[in-house]
Write a protein that holds these residues in place. Structure first.
Motif, PDB file in Angstrom:
ATOM      1  N   ARG A 168      72.835  12.711  94.551  1.00 55.11           N
ATOM      2  CA  ARG A 168      72.379  12.471  93.184  1.00 55.11           C
ATOM      3  C   ARG A 168      72.028  13.759  92.453  1.00 55.11           C
ATOM      4  NH1 ARG A 168      68.180   7.815  94.964  1.00 55.11           N
ATOM      5  NH2 ARG A 168      67.963   9.367  96.634  1.00 55.11           N
ATOM      6  N   LEU A 169      71.943  14.860  93.183  1.00 61.59           N
ATOM      7  CA  LEU A 169      71.765  16.150  92.540  1.00 61.59           C
ATOM      8  C   LEU A 169      73.068  16.633  91.909  1.00 61.59           C
ATOM      9  CD1 LEU A 169      69.646  17.820  95.343  1.00 61.59           C
ATOM     10  CD2 LEU A 169      68.804  17.000  93.133  1.00 61.59           C
ATOM     11  N   ILE A 170      74.186  16.129  92.387  1.00 63.22           N
ATOM     12  CA  ILE A 170      75.488  16.424  91.795  1.00 63.22           C
ATOM     13  C   ILE A 170      75.827  15.379  90.738  1.00 63.22           C
ATOM     14  CG2 ILE A 170      77.931  16.807  92.250  1.00 63.22           C
ATOM     15  CD1 ILE A 170      76.072  18.912  93.457  1.00 63.22           C
ATOM     16  N   LEU A 171      75.654  14.102  91.090  1.00 64.34           N
ATOM     17  CA  LEU A 171      75.859  13.012  90.124  1.00 64.34           C
ATOM     18  C   LEU A 171      74.555  12.851  89.351  1.00 64.34           C
ATOM     19  CD1 LEU A 171      77.734  10.554  92.500  1.00 64.34           C
ATOM     20  CD2 LEU A 171      78.733  12.152  90.850  1.00 64.34           C
ATOM     21  N   SER A 172      74.356  13.756  88.398  1.00 64.25           N
ATOM     22  CA  SER A 172      73.044  13.919  87.771  1.00 64.25           C
ATOM     23  C   SER A 172      72.593  12.702  86.966  1.00 64.25           C
ATOM     24  CB  SER A 172      73.052  15.150  86.867  1.00 64.25           C
ATOM     25  OG  SER A 172      74.149  15.108  85.961  1.00 64.25           O
ATOM     26  N   ASN A 207      74.761  24.428  87.887  1.00 64.81           N
ATOM     27  CA  ASN A 207      74.758  23.632  86.664  1.00 64.81           C
ATOM     28  C   ASN A 207      73.327  23.279  86.268  1.00 64.81           C
ATOM     29  OD1 ASN A 207      73.991  21.182  88.139  1.00 64.81           O
ATOM     30  ND2 ASN A 207      76.091  21.178  88.899  1.00 64.81           N
ATOM     31  N   CYS A 208      73.203  22.395  85.285  1.00 66.91           N
ATOM     32  CA  CYS A 208      71.891  22.100  84.710  1.00 66.91           C
ATOM     33  C   CYS A 208      70.943  21.417  85.688  1.00 66.91           C
ATOM     34  CB  CYS A 208      72.068  21.212  83.475  1.00 66.91           C
ATOM     35  SG  CYS A 208      72.777  19.578  83.829  1.00 66.91           S
ATOM     36  N   THR A 209      71.458  20.820  86.753  1.00 65.27           N
ATOM     37  CA  THR A 209      70.612  20.129  87.725  1.00 65.27           C
ATOM     38  C   THR A 209      70.384  20.961  88.980  1.00 65.27           C
ATOM     39  OG1 THR A 209      71.418  17.985  86.927  1.00 65.27           O
ATOM     40  CG2 THR A 209      70.332  18.020  89.075  1.00 65.27           C
ATOM     41  N   THR A 210      71.448  21.550  89.526  1.00 67.57           N
ATOM     42  CA  THR A 210      71.309  22.268  90.788  1.00 67.57           C
ATOM     43  C   THR A 210      70.407  23.498  90.649  1.00 67.57           C
ATOM     44  OG1 THR A 210      73.342  23.525  90.337  1.00 67.57           O
ATOM     45  CG2 THR A 210      73.547  21.495  91.618  1.00 67.57           C
ATOM     46  N   ILE A 211      70.479  24.185  89.506  1.00 67.66           N
ATOM     47  CA  ILE A 211      69.636  25.370  89.318  1.00 67.66           C
ATOM     48  C   ILE A 211      68.173  24.960  89.221  1.00 67.66           C
ATOM     49  CG2 ILE A 211      69.062  27.211  87.682  1.00 67.66           C
ATOM     50  CD1 ILE A 211      72.034  27.589  87.233  1.00 67.66           C
ATOM     51  N   PRO A 214      77.679   6.605  83.415  1.00 72.05           N
ATOM     52  CA  PRO A 214      76.378   6.529  84.090  1.00 72.05           C
ATOM     53  C   PRO A 214      76.129   7.613  85.126  1.00 72.05           C
ATOM     54  CG  PRO A 214      77.885   4.883  84.982  1.00 72.05           C
ATOM     55  CD  PRO A 214      78.583   5.503  83.806  1.00 72.05           C
ATOM     56  N   ALA A 215      77.179   8.282  85.601  1.00 71.87           N
ATOM     57  CA  ALA A 215      77.005   9.253  86.680  1.00 71.87           C
ATOM     58  C   ALA A 215      76.828  10.676  86.181  1.00 71.87           C
ATOM     59  CB  ALA A 215      78.196   9.195  87.646  1.00 71.87           C
TER      60      ALA A 215
END
Length: 375
Positions: free
Chosen positions: A306-310, A285-289, A181-182
């Motif tokens: 939650r930006l790391i635990l996408s 990564n796909c979220t932080t960028i 889930p994370a």
């Protein structure tokens, strides 16, 4: 009294000495472990050479870690038997100097690693998106539209497509869960008034026969790539072929913010074409960028774990008002689960039937709108 005081001070110094030795050992273990992983993931050459160099580094590190402890034990035994304290053996100094020299060589090699765009890439990331712009008219080269048969085999198809920014009317966030889930992969898809959709995905650029590794993502194993793809390719791959749980959320962005985000993706694609960059599991990564691009458009967005635990990114976007807040998030989640609808639509090149089906019943983001900060 004075003797007791001196005894307490001596005990205190011994405790501090033990703590100092323990801290030194932990730091050395961390450095040795980092070196082992860096060599394992990033050292080029035959596997036998990588193993030999890694083993040599580990042996040098272990020797440097143990040598002072052995010397200390020898000194303690000498004091116990009444002998004078022996001079520090030159071997301990040699071991330490060898470790320092090996560390300097290792760090110099690591700092010299440079990302490249000319490797033997896996077929699905072999090409990079290139852009031509004439006002609102956008021409994209190397848009991917693969027909996937298995998670690793597909009929390749790279296309040139034209888009009109004046017809851009929707932005959706897609979250695909592949490891609990994370952890999820984040994609952003843009809709146009003519019914077409285009998905952007920040991905690792694997070499041929190379597999993704979370650990390797910390150690310069992969470059970054920005894929622009048809939803029939990049979303169907995840929901229908890999069997990942895929959720689609309609994001509330003002028309100006939608336009600026689309252009930000194009700028990012051009940047990676000109200046290759390493993927990093934590920071690039796909979220932080994507978040970095959005923060340049919408001011004041808070940073969040939650930006790391996408996998928890939908909760974050909901909390900042980017989704339809007139419905509970769980309602949006249940409606946004695309897998059952996606599996009912056969692959047809150039068809928008898949895109229509996965959005069936998904509420629009009327309850929440994020505006661009620039006028």
């Amino acid at each position: 009294m004075r003797a007791a005081s001196n005894s307490h001070r001596g005990d205190g110094w011994r405790v501090l000495e033990i703590l100092g030795h323990g801290l030194r050992a932990l730091v050395m273990l961390a450095v040795i472990g980092w070196g082992v992983l860096a060599l394992h993931f990033a050292l080029p050459g035959p596997r036998s050479l990588v193993v030999a160099v890694t083993a040599a580094w580990a042996a040098i590190g272990a020797a440097a870690l143990i040598a002072p402890w052995l010397a200390g034990r020898q000194a303690s035994r000498s004091r116990w038997h009444g002998r004078s304290r022996p001079r520090r053996r030159p071997l301990v100094l040699v071991v330490r100097l060898t470790f320092v020299l090996a560390l300097i060589i290792l760090v110099t090699w690591w700092q010299g690693l440079e990302p490249r765009n000319d490797r033997d890439w896996a077929p699905d990331v072999a090409r990079q998106l290139s852009v031509e712009r004439d006002g609102d008219r956008i021409t994209l080269h190397n848009v991917r539209d693969f027909e996937w048969q298995t998670p690793s085999t597909a009929i390749p198809r790279w296309e040139t497509r034209n888009y009109d920014l004046s017809q851009l009317d929707a932005v959706d966030m897609v979250v695909s869960y592949w490891m609990g889930p994370a952890i999820a992969h984040t994609l952003v898809t843009f809709g146009f008034t003519d019914g077409r959709h285009l998905t952007f995905s920040v991905e690792i650029r694997r070499e041929r026969n190379e597999a993704f590794s979370i650990s390797g993502g910390f150690f310069k194993q992969f470059e970054l790539n920005l894929i622009a793809a048809d939803e029939n390719d990049i979303l169907r791959l995840r929901s229908n072929v890999r069997g990942e749980d895929v959720y689609l959320y309609r994001v509330g962005l003002s028309p100006q913010a939608r336009r600026e985000l689309f252009l930000a993706y194009l700028d990012e694609a051009e940047r990676l074409r000109q200046t290759p960059e390493f993927y990093n599991t934590l920071t690039s990564n796909c979220t932080t960028i994507v978040f970095d691009m959005v923060t340049r458009i919408v001011a004041g967005l808070p940073r969040d774990a939650r930006l790391i635990l996408s996998g928890y990114l939908p909760e974050y976007v909901y909390d900042i008002g980017g989704l339809d807040t007139s419905h509970p998030l769980e309602f949006l989640r249940s409606r946004g689960y695309i897998n059952p609808r996606a599996r009912q639509i056969p692959y047809t090149a150039g068809s928008e039937a898949f895109s229509r089906a996965i959005r069936d019943g998904v509420p629009a983001a009327d309850g929440g709108i994020l505006h661009a900060s620039s006028p």
